[in-house]
Design a protein around this motif. Structure first.
Motif, PDB file in Angstrom:
ATOM      1  N   GLU A  43     -14.672  -2.247 -28.839  1.00  0.00           N
ATOM      2  CA  GLU A  43     -13.858  -2.963 -29.831  1.00  0.00           C
ATOM      3  C   GLU A  43     -12.447  -2.394 -29.864  1.00  0.00           C
ATOM      4  N   VAL A  44     -11.452  -3.260 -29.805  1.00  0.00           N
ATOM      5  CA  VAL A  44     -10.059  -2.816 -29.830  1.00  0.00           C
ATOM      6  C   VAL A  44      -9.350  -3.537 -30.966  1.00  0.00           C
ATOM      7  N   GLU A  45      -8.641  -2.766 -31.789  1.00  0.00           N
ATOM      8  CA  GLU A  45      -7.864  -3.362 -32.883  1.00  0.00           C
ATOM      9  C   GLU A  45      -6.486  -3.740 -32.333  1.00  0.00           C
ATOM     10  N   VAL A  46      -6.190  -5.029 -32.306  1.00  0.00           N
ATOM     11  CA  VAL A  46      -4.876  -5.480 -31.825  1.00  0.00           C
ATOM     12  C   VAL A  46      -4.015  -5.750 -33.045  1.00  0.00           C
ATOM     13  N   GLY A  47      -2.888  -5.071 -33.095  1.00  0.00           N
ATOM     14  CA  GLY A  47      -2.028  -5.155 -34.285  1.00  0.00           C
ATOM     15  C   GLY A  47      -1.521  -6.560 -34.542  1.00  0.00           C
ATOM     16  N   GLY A  48      -1.081  -6.781 -35.739  1.00  0.00           N
ATOM     17  CA  GLY A  48      -0.513  -8.085 -36.087  1.00  0.00           C
ATOM     18  C   GLY A  48       0.725  -8.375 -35.265  1.00  0.00           C
ATOM     19  N   ALA A  49       1.536  -7.355 -35.043  1.00  0.00           N
ATOM     20  CA  ALA A  49       2.761  -7.550 -34.260  1.00  0.00           C
ATOM     21  C   ALA A  49       3.254  -6.197 -33.761  1.00  0.00           C
ATOM     22  N   THR A  50       3.735  -6.194 -32.533  1.00  0.00           N
ATOM     23  CA  THR A  50       4.438  -5.020 -31.987  1.00  0.00           C
ATOM     24  C   THR A  50       5.893  -5.426 -31.884  1.00  0.00           C
ATOM     25  N   VAL A  51       6.745  -4.764 -32.675  1.00  0.00           N
ATOM     26  CA  VAL A  51       8.117  -5.258 -32.818  1.00  0.00           C
ATOM     27  C   VAL A  51       9.126  -4.221 -32.325  1.00  0.00           C
ATOM     28  N   PHE A  52      10.047  -4.661 -31.509  1.00  0.00           N
ATOM     29  CA  PHE A  52      11.170  -3.828 -31.061  1.00  0.00           C
ATOM     30  C   PHE A  52      12.445  -4.428 -31.640  1.00  0.00           C
ATOM     31  N   VAL A  53      13.333  -3.563 -32.156  1.00  0.00           N
ATOM     32  CA  VAL A  53      14.631  -4.034 -32.657  1.00  0.00           C
ATOM     33  C   VAL A  53      15.713  -3.342 -31.821  1.00  0.00           C
ATOM     34  N   SER A  64       1.449 -11.758 -21.635  1.00  0.00           N
ATOM     35  CA  SER A  64       0.074 -11.270 -21.714  1.00  0.00           C
ATOM     36  C   SER A  64       0.085  -9.749 -21.765  1.00  0.00           C
ATOM     37  N   GLY A  65      -0.891  -9.205 -22.470  1.00  0.00           N
ATOM     38  CA  GLY A  65      -0.950  -7.764 -22.692  1.00  0.00           C
ATOM     39  C   GLY A  65      -1.406  -7.027 -21.438  1.00  0.00           C
ATOM     40  N   GLY A  66      -0.803  -5.893 -21.182  1.00  0.00           N
ATOM     41  CA  GLY A  66      -1.149  -5.115 -19.994  1.00  0.00           C
ATOM     42  C   GLY A  66      -2.549  -4.537 -20.082  1.00  0.00           C
ATOM     43  N   PHE A  67      -3.009  -4.221 -21.272  1.00  0.00           N
ATOM     44  CA  PHE A  67      -4.308  -3.576 -21.440  1.00  0.00           C
ATOM     45  C   PHE A  67      -5.439  -4.602 -21.443  1.00  0.00           C
ATOM     46  N   LEU A  68      -5.357  -5.569 -22.328  1.00  0.00           N
ATOM     47  CA  LEU A  68      -6.433  -6.561 -22.432  1.00  0.00           C
ATOM     48  C   LEU A  68      -6.312  -7.669 -21.391  1.00  0.00           C
ATOM     49  N   LYS A  69      -5.130  -7.844 -20.825  1.00  0.00           N
ATOM     50  CA  LYS A  69      -4.852  -8.907 -19.856  1.00  0.00           C
ATOM     51  C   LYS A  69      -5.110 -10.296 -20.452  1.00  0.00           C
ATOM     52  N   GLN A  70      -4.960 -10.382 -21.781  1.00  0.00           N
ATOM     53  CA  GLN A  70      -5.139 -11.668 -22.442  1.00  0.00           C
ATOM     54  C   GLN A  70      -3.781 -12.188 -22.878  1.00  0.00           C
ATOM     55  N   SER A  71      -3.684 -13.527 -22.964  1.00  0.00           N
ATOM     56  CA  SER A  71      -2.363 -14.063 -23.275  1.00  0.00           C
ATOM     57  C   SER A  71      -2.000 -13.778 -24.728  1.00  0.00           C
ATOM     58  N   ASN A  72      -0.746 -13.449 -24.917  1.00  0.00           N
ATOM     59  CA  ASN A  72      -0.203 -13.309 -26.260  1.00  0.00           C
ATOM     60  C   ASN A  72       1.150 -14.013 -26.266  1.00  0.00           C
ATOM     61  N   ALA A  73       1.905 -13.855 -27.330  1.00  0.00           N
ATOM     62  CA  ALA A  73       3.200 -14.544 -27.405  1.00  0.00           C
ATOM     63  C   ALA A  73       4.271 -13.518 -27.728  1.00  0.00           C
ATOM     64  N   ALA A  84       9.241  -9.526 -30.773  1.00  0.00           N
ATOM     65  CA  ALA A  84       7.945  -9.330 -31.441  1.00  0.00           C
ATOM     66  C   ALA A  84       6.828  -9.857 -30.549  1.00  0.00           C
ATOM     67  N   ILE A  85       5.902  -8.954 -30.195  1.00  0.00           N
ATOM     68  CA  ILE A  85       4.727  -9.363 -29.408  1.00  0.00           C
ATOM     69  C   ILE A  85       3.600  -9.592 -30.403  1.00  0.00           C
ATOM     70  N   ILE A  86       3.083 -10.809 -30.400  1.00  0.00           N
ATOM     71  CA  ILE A  86       2.128 -11.197 -31.448  1.00  0.00           C
ATOM     72  C   ILE A  86       0.954 -11.960 -30.828  1.00  0.00           C
TER      73      ILE A  86
HETATM   74  P1  2BA Z   1      -2.374  -5.140 -24.763  1.00  0.00           P
HETATM   75  O1  2BA Z   1      -1.652  -4.265 -23.798  1.00  0.00           O
HETATM   76  O2  2BA Z   1      -3.328  -6.127 -24.191  1.00  0.00           O
HETATM   77  O3  2BA Z   1      -3.122  -4.165 -25.804  1.00  0.00           O
HETATM   78  C1  2BA Z   1      -4.008  -4.697 -26.780  1.00  0.00           C
HETATM   79  C2  2BA Z   1      -4.532  -3.576 -27.657  1.00  0.00           C
HETATM   80  O4  2BA Z   1      -5.297  -2.681 -26.857  1.00  0.00           O
HETATM   81  C3  2BA Z   1      -3.441  -2.719 -28.298  1.00  0.00           C
HETATM   82  O5  2BA Z   1      -2.998  -3.314 -29.500  1.00  0.00           O
HETATM   83  C4  2BA Z   1      -4.141  -1.394 -28.506  1.00  0.00           C
HETATM   84  O6  2BA Z   1      -4.924  -1.423 -29.688  1.00  0.00           O
HETATM   85  C5  2BA Z   1      -5.096  -1.343 -27.330  1.00  0.00           C
HETATM   86  N1  2BA Z   1      -4.558  -0.570 -26.217  1.00  0.00           N
HETATM   87  C6  2BA Z   1      -3.465  -0.839 -25.464  1.00  0.00           C
HETATM   88  N2  2BA Z   1      -3.294   0.074 -24.494  1.00  0.00           N
HETATM   89  C7  2BA Z   1      -4.310   0.948 -24.628  1.00  0.00           C
HETATM   90  C8  2BA Z   1      -4.698   2.125 -23.922  1.00  0.00           C
HETATM   91  N3  2BA Z   1      -3.995   2.581 -22.870  1.00  0.00           N
HETATM   92  N4  2BA Z   1      -5.820   2.768 -24.352  1.00  0.00           N
HETATM   93  C9  2BA Z   1      -6.528   2.323 -25.403  1.00  0.00           C
HETATM   94  N5  2BA Z   1      -6.218   1.204 -26.106  1.00  0.00           N
HETATM   95  C10 2BA Z   1      -5.124   0.538 -25.732  1.00  0.00           C
HETATM   96  P2  2BA Z   1      -1.471  -3.197 -29.934  1.00  0.00           P
HETATM   97  O7  2BA Z   1      -1.020  -1.779 -29.826  1.00  0.00           O
HETATM   98  O8  2BA Z   1      -1.364  -3.850 -31.276  1.00  0.00           O
HETATM   99  O9  2BA Z   1      -0.644  -4.019 -28.848  1.00  0.00           O
HETATM  100  C11 2BA Z   1      -0.700  -5.448 -28.773  1.00  0.00           C
HETATM  101  C12 2BA Z   1       0.100  -5.937 -27.587  1.00  0.00           C
HETATM  102  O10 2BA Z   1       1.478  -5.581 -27.790  1.00  0.00           O
HETATM  103  C13 2BA Z   1      -0.258  -5.280 -26.246  1.00  0.00           C
HETATM  104  O11 2BA Z   1      -1.335  -5.970 -25.634  1.00  0.00           O
HETATM  105  C14 2BA Z   1       1.031  -5.439 -25.449  1.00  0.00           C
HETATM  106  O12 2BA Z   1       1.162  -6.773 -24.956  1.00  0.00           O
HETATM  107  C15 2BA Z   1       2.085  -5.236 -26.534  1.00  0.00           C
HETATM  108  N6  2BA Z   1       2.535  -3.842 -26.624  1.00  0.00           N
HETATM  109  C16 2BA Z   1       2.022  -2.859 -27.388  1.00  0.00           C
HETATM  110  N7  2BA Z   1       2.716  -1.730 -27.266  1.00  0.00           N
HETATM  111  C17 2BA Z   1       3.713  -1.982 -26.404  1.00  0.00           C
HETATM  112  C18 2BA Z   1       4.766  -1.186 -25.855  1.00  0.00           C
HETATM  113  N8  2BA Z   1       4.955   0.111 -26.183  1.00  0.00           N
HETATM  114  N9  2BA Z   1       5.610  -1.781 -24.961  1.00  0.00           N
HETATM  115  C19 2BA Z   1       5.451  -3.078 -24.623  1.00  0.00           C
HETATM  116  N10 2BA Z   1       4.463  -3.881 -25.104  1.00  0.00           N
HETATM  117  C20 2BA Z   1       3.602  -3.339 -25.986  1.00  0.00           C
END
Ligand code: 2BA
Length: 109
Positions: free
Chosen positions: A90-100, A33-42, A6-8
């Protein structure tokens, strides 16, 4: 057995791990850390029996909330005389991205 990944949000990680421990689930917290926002997550990793996955998902849903984050887009490479007005996005970041995932083998040695 399943591996739940779970990425949260960082801010939710402590409460989630506590919530899992309360119900005697073993979990590992990784700093990520998230690939898109480059901010730390857990990232929370836990191995659970198949019939407990739904309970774990409910605990994750209970402790993890979605948030809106503001991103400042990178300015493009400019030619002399060009002008770039950076509009925050503005970007909506989900509560959790979960893989099972299925687990072939689990051992504690
Ligand atoms: P980030 O990659 O930093 O993405 C943060 C949020 O930015 C995402 O929230 C989404 O709303 C948006 N976003 C991401 N990529 C985008 C893009 N190419 N174009 C437009 N908006 C984009 P979430 O979808 O809730 O994802 C939260 C975090 O979960 C992500 O942080 C990443 O660390 C992880 N994540 C999400 N989907 C993933 C996946 N398929 N595989 C691996 N990790 C994932």
């Amino acid at each position: 057995m399943k591996l739940v990944v779970a990425i949260i949000h960082n801010e939710d990680a402590g409460a989630l791990v506590d919530g899992l421990l309360e119900k005697e689930y073993r979990a590992t917290r990784l700093h990520s850390s998230g690939g898109f926002l480059k901010q730390s997550n857990a990232t929370i990793v836990l191995g659970v029996e198949d019939d407990r996955v739904d309970d774990v998902m409910a605990i994750i849903a209970e402790h993890c909330t979605s948030r809106t984050q503001v991103v400042n887009p990178m300015p493009p490479i400019m030619e002399p005389g060009e002008f770039f007005m950076p509009y925050p996005l503005e970007v909506e970041v989900g509560g959790a991205t979960v893989f099972v995932l299925p687990v072939d083998r689990f051992e504690r040695l």
